[in-house]
Design an enzyme around this catalytic site. Structure first.
Site, short mmCIF file in Angstrom:
data_model
loop_
_atom_site.label_atom_id
_atom_site.label_comp_id
_atom_site.label_asym_id
_atom_site.label_seq_id
_atom_site.Cartn_x
_atom_site.Cartn_y
_atom_site.Cartn_z
N GLY A 92 1.09 -1.11 -0.24
CA GLY A 92 0.36 -0.29 0.56
C GLY A 92 1.03 1.38 -0.23
O GLY A 92 0.47 2.32 0.60
N SER A 132 1.44 3.70 -2.39
CA SER A 132 1.33 4.40 -3.80
C SER A 132 1.17 5.81 -3.35
O SER A 132 1.62 6.81 -3.99
CB SER A 132 0.03 4.02 -4.63
OG SER A 132 -0.55 3.80 -4.50
N ARG A 133 0.32 6.12 -2.19
CA ARG A 133 0.42 7.13 -1.34
C ARG A 133 0.13 6.97 -0.11
O ARG A 133 -0.18 6.12 0.35
CB ARG A 133 -2.22 7.48 -2.48
CG ARG A 133 -2.54 6.49 -1.52
CD ARG A 133 -3.55 6.95 -2.77
NE ARG A 133 -4.91 5.82 -2.50
CZ ARG A 133 -5.95 5.80 -2.30
NH1 ARG A 133 -7.07 6.89 -3.36
NH2 ARG A 133 -6.57 5.08 -2.22
N TYR A 188 -18.69 1.19 15.00
CA TYR A 188 -17.78 1.30 14.22
C TYR A 188 -17.40 -0.76 14.54
O TYR A 188 -16.35 -0.73 14.73
CB TYR A 188 -16.29 1.82 14.54
CG TYR A 188 -16.42 3.19 15.18
CD1 TYR A 188 -16.42 4.36 14.45
CD2 TYR A 188 -15.96 3.36 16.06
CE1 TYR A 188 -16.75 5.58 14.06
CE2 TYR A 188 -16.65 5.42 16.63
CZ TYR A 188 -16.69 5.90 15.63
OH TYR A 188 -16.95 7.43 15.65
N ASN A 190 -3.53 -7.41 -4.87
CA ASN A 190 -4.61 -6.81 -4.79
C ASN A 190 -3.96 -7.82 -3.39
O ASN A 190 -4.28 -8.88 -3.34
CB ASN A 190 -5.20 -7.54 -5.52
CG ASN A 190 -6.72 -7.71 -4.92
OD1 ASN A 190 -7.67 -7.24 -3.86
ND2 ASN A 190 -7.58 -7.89 -5.90
#
Length: 257
Positions: free
Chosen positions: A14, A16-17, A156, A65
């Protein structure tokens, strides 16, 4: 302080940002070659190019993925082949909570199942796939990005349990892998001013209200999360394992990340 990270190899799931990208940047600035992954090839390649130019380190983009076990195995195998090994694993690839209904009456079963498949199973599969490389080196660092909802009750009903499960997995994996020189820790981020936050919270008053929820009176930056993670990834953190570090700015008990 020299963190003794130069020459290490890291896989940031994860990356990329947001928080993952900030972690990749900070590790690379410390001399670490990094593999980053996401599902979106174009944004992934753009992030890799940006980070490589900025840090002058090798940044390898691999599409993956984390809900697909075969994709995770392919990611880990390719990462190890590109970098020569994997010394550090950062699990940061999961949905940001707080943006879909999770209250008792509104939450959908599909969201809960998806969250556990993506976060708990995704993180666990990555750890299990990477572990043999670290065991072979008799050294490794694994850091799981969890979430403050693990500590807070209320509406939550997916974010809380999935993040609590990551904490249990962190402790259990630290016991399993410690004898091989591998530490496993987790981080609780606070309300972080990522691209996702900026895109979804555009009202200035809402931003001020969010910032006022912690003791510092401001939002946490991705870079501040990255500083803590980078230390945990270093040889200097050898005595910290099976633990959770909160990087929340002193957030109260009525809100979660």
């Amino acid at each position: 302080m020299d963190l003794n990270l130069s020459g290490k190899k890291a896989l940031i799931v994860g990356g990329s940002r947001g928080i993952g990208k900030a972690i990749a940047r900070q590790l690379a600035l410390e001399g670490v070659d990094c593999t980053i992954c996401s599902r979106n090839e174009s944004s992934l390649k753009a992030a890799a190019e940006e980070l490589s130019q900025e840090t002058k380190r090798n940044i390898y983009p691999i599409v993956a993925n984390t809900t697909d076990p075969d994709s995770i195995l392919n990611l880990v195998e390719k990462s190890a082949a590109e970098m020569g090994s994997i010394d550090i694993l950062i699990n940061s690839g999961a949905r940001v909570g707080g943006h879909e209904p999770e209250d008792f009456n509104s939450i959908k079963d599909e969201l809960i199942l998806k969250d556990f498949e993506e976060k708990y199973m995704g993180y666990f599969r990555c750890i299990r796939a990477v572990a043999p490389y670290m065991i072979n080196n008799n050294w490794g660092r694994i850091i799981n990005i969890s979430g403050l909802a693990a500590r807070i009750g209320g509406n939550y009903f997916s974010s809380g349990p999935r993040n609590a499960s990551v904490v249990h997995m962190t402790k259990s994996a630290s016991i399993e892998l410690g004898k091989h020189g591998i530490t496993v820790n987790a981080v609780y981020p606070g309300i972080v001013e990522t691209e996702t936050f900026k895109n979804q919270i555009t009202n200035e008053e809402a931003k001020r209200q969010a910032a006022a929820l912690n003791s510092l009176g401001r939002l946490i930056t991705p870079e501040e999360i990255a500083y803590v993670v980078t230390f945990l990834a270093s040889p200097l953190s050898a005595s910290i394992t099976g633990d959770v570090v909160s990087v929340t700015g002193g957030i109260g008990n009525t809100v979660y990340y």
